[in-house]
Write a protein that holds these residues in place. Structure first.
Motif, short mmCIF file in Angstrom:
data_model
loop_
_atom_site.label_atom_id
_atom_site.label_comp_id
_atom_site.label_asym_id
_atom_site.label_seq_id
_atom_site.Cartn_x
_atom_site.Cartn_y
_atom_site.Cartn_z
N GLN A 27 0.83 -1.20 0.00
CA GLN A 27 0.00 0.00 0.00
C GLN A 27 0.87 1.26 0.00
O GLN A 27 0.55 2.24 -0.68
CB GLN A 27 -0.93 0.02 1.21
N LEU A 28 1.97 1.22 0.77
CA LEU A 28 2.88 2.36 0.83
C LEU A 28 3.53 2.61 -0.53
O LEU A 28 3.61 3.75 -0.98
CB LEU A 28 3.95 2.13 1.90
N VAL A 29 3.97 1.55 -1.20
CA VAL A 29 4.58 1.69 -2.52
C VAL A 29 3.56 2.25 -3.52
O VAL A 29 3.88 3.14 -4.32
CB VAL A 29 5.16 0.34 -3.01
N LEU A 84 11.82 3.52 -2.25
CA LEU A 84 11.59 3.17 -0.85
C LEU A 84 12.70 2.27 -0.32
O LEU A 84 13.21 2.48 0.79
CB LEU A 84 10.23 2.48 -0.69
N GLU A 85 13.10 1.27 -1.11
CA GLU A 85 14.19 0.37 -0.70
C GLU A 85 15.50 1.14 -0.51
O GLU A 85 16.24 0.88 0.44
CB GLU A 85 14.39 -0.74 -1.74
N ALA A 86 15.76 2.09 -1.40
CA ALA A 86 16.99 2.89 -1.30
C ALA A 86 16.99 3.73 -0.04
O ALA A 86 18.01 3.82 0.66
CB ALA A 86 17.14 3.77 -2.53
N VAL A 87 15.86 4.36 0.29
CA VAL A 87 15.76 5.18 1.50
C VAL A 87 15.94 4.30 2.74
O VAL A 87 16.68 4.66 3.67
CB VAL A 87 14.42 5.94 1.54
N CYS A 88 15.28 3.14 2.76
CA CYS A 88 15.42 2.23 3.91
C CYS A 88 16.86 1.75 4.09
O CYS A 88 17.37 1.69 5.21
CB CYS A 88 14.47 1.05 3.76
N ALA A 89 17.52 1.41 2.98
CA ALA A 89 18.91 0.95 3.04
C ALA A 89 19.82 2.06 3.54
O ALA A 89 20.72 1.82 4.36
CB ALA A 89 19.36 0.47 1.67
#
Length: 95
Positions: free
Chosen positions: A9-11, A29-34
């Motif tokens: 849902q976030l994506v 999103l994956e890049a920000v989390c990493a």
């Protein structure tokens, strides 16, 4: 209380907000989390404007109690991830 937003849902919401496809929104999103994980695990902090500050704090060695037996045991020093919520977010929730 409302159910938490899932990653899917976030994506989808992020893709709509960005005007991009879900694949690129998911990659962002994956890049920000990493990036956040790498910075905080290295002892730094990350400030997300309007959301809050994520940081790592060291806890000293301390005595804790086993709830099952009541026995006192020594817990070694460790690190814990903390987040301070921004005033703007608090105000938007309460106002």
């Amino acid at each position: 209380m409302a159910k938490p937003m899932t990653k899917t849902q976030l994506v989808a919401a992020l893709a709509e907000e960005m005007g991009a496809d879900k694949k690129s929104a998911g990659a962002a999103l994956e890049a920000v989390c990493a990036l956040i994980t790498r910075e905080v695990s290295g002892g730094g902090a990350v400030t997300l404007p309007g959301v809050g500050k994520i940081y790592c704090r060291e806890r000293p060695e301390r005595m804790v109690r086993n709830p099952a037996t009541g026995e006192q045991i020594k817990k070694e020093a460790d690190k814990v991830v903390k987040m301070t919520i921004a005033k703007a977010l608090k105000d938007s929730v309460n106002g």
